[in-house]
Design an enzyme around this catalytic site. Structure first.
Site, short mmCIF file in Angstrom:
data_model
loop_
_atom_site.label_atom_id
_atom_site.label_comp_id
_atom_site.label_asym_id
_atom_site.label_seq_id
_atom_site.Cartn_x
_atom_site.Cartn_y
_atom_site.Cartn_z
N ARG A 25 37.23 70.45 46.19
CA ARG A 25 37.70 70.48 44.80
C ARG A 25 36.58 70.78 43.80
O ARG A 25 36.81 71.38 42.76
CB ARG A 25 38.37 69.12 44.48
CG ARG A 25 39.16 69.14 43.17
CD ARG A 25 40.09 67.94 43.09
NE ARG A 25 41.05 68.17 42.01
CZ ARG A 25 41.01 67.61 40.83
NH1 ARG A 25 40.16 66.85 40.60
NH2 ARG A 25 41.87 67.84 39.88
N ILE A 51 42.97 71.67 35.67
CA ILE A 51 43.20 71.52 37.11
C ILE A 51 43.92 70.18 37.26
O ILE A 51 43.48 69.17 36.70
CB ILE A 51 41.87 71.57 37.90
CG1 ILE A 51 42.10 71.38 39.42
CG2 ILE A 51 40.86 70.57 37.41
CD1 ILE A 51 40.83 71.62 40.25
N SER A 52 45.05 70.16 37.94
CA SER A 52 45.85 68.93 38.04
C SER A 52 45.12 67.84 38.81
O SER A 52 44.25 68.12 39.63
CB SER A 52 47.18 69.22 38.75
OG SER A 52 47.95 70.13 37.99
N GLN A 53 45.51 66.59 38.53
CA GLN A 53 44.90 65.48 39.27
C GLN A 53 45.26 65.59 40.75
O GLN A 53 46.34 66.09 41.10
CB GLN A 53 45.34 64.14 38.69
CG GLN A 53 46.74 63.72 39.05
CD GLN A 53 47.16 62.44 38.35
OE1 GLN A 53 47.73 62.48 37.28
NE2 GLN A 53 46.87 61.32 38.96
N PHE A 192 51.90 68.14 31.83
CA PHE A 192 51.31 69.43 32.19
C PHE A 192 51.13 70.26 30.91
O PHE A 192 51.80 70.02 29.92
CB PHE A 192 52.25 70.21 33.14
CG PHE A 192 52.13 69.82 34.58
CD1 PHE A 192 51.36 70.58 35.47
CD2 PHE A 192 52.79 68.72 35.08
CE1 PHE A 192 51.26 70.23 36.81
CE2 PHE A 192 52.69 68.36 36.42
CZ PHE A 192 51.91 69.12 37.28
#
Length: 199
Positions: A25, A51-53, A192
């Site tokens: 990541r 960037i999503s969790q 989001f």
């Protein structure tokens, strides 16, 4: 990260857990964000995008129920991290990003990591990628106010689409399709960035 943030919160699919362990990541975040690369939160990646969790990436991937033979459409390439996780499991990934700079950056990282099963397009994600439809799975990583009809039509019968829907208040929604109709199931509240369309 995988044990504490993902497994402990109920993600059980071994293929998803393995993919989350494999994809580095930290390569998908900026130098300033490196100390937080494996923290349980979304991070800015520039151009007003995130960037999503990790938990949400794993959860959304698990909901698709991938076995390894699927063709998956991703709307919102962003950093490229979710595409990499999908590419670890699915046979082919088709990913669309409206912001050319982000797409090119993601293409460079994913190419350096050796992925050969990811196809990129710069364009309006709300229109999907009809040339390669239908898709076994569709994953949308930005939130429209309602589910785009064009995306629903590109879902294979018995396919699954996971999408955040809403503006002020958003919910992650699972769309499934059978021969006669689409079914919608609300899963959990999320935050989001908005899905940008040029239409």
């Amino acid at each position: 990260m995988v044990e504490s943030q993902i497994k402990n919160r109920g993600v059980k699919d071994e293929k998803v857990l393995e993919a989350m362990k494999k994809v580095p990541r930290h390569l998908f975040v900026s130098k300033e964000m490196l100390p937080y690369a494996y923290s349980d939160e979304p991070l800015p990646i520039g151009y007003g995008q995130t960037i999503s969790q990790p938990y949400i990436v794993a959860y959304m991937t698990e909901v698709l129920q991938l076995t390894g033979r699927e063709r998956v459409l991703e709307v919102g390439t962003g950093s490229g991290y979710q595409a990499a996780v999908l590419a670890e499991i699915a046979e082919e990934v088709y990913t669309i990003e409206i912001l050319g700079e982000l797409s090119l950056r993601a293409q460079k990282i994913l190419s350096q990591l050796g992925y050969k099963n990811i196809n990129f397009k710069i364009g309006d994600g709300t229109l999907g990628w009809p040339e390669y439809a239908p898709y076994d799975g569709i994953i949308v990583t930005a939130a429209p106010s309602k589910v785009p009809e064009g995306l629903k039509k590109q879902l294979r019968i018995s396919g699954r689409m996971i999408i955040p829907v809403g503006s002020t208040f958003q919910e992650l929604v699972l769309i499934t399709r059978d021969k006669k109709k689409f079914k919608k199931k609300k899963l959990l509240p999320v935050r989001f960035v908005p899905l940008v369309s040029i239409h």
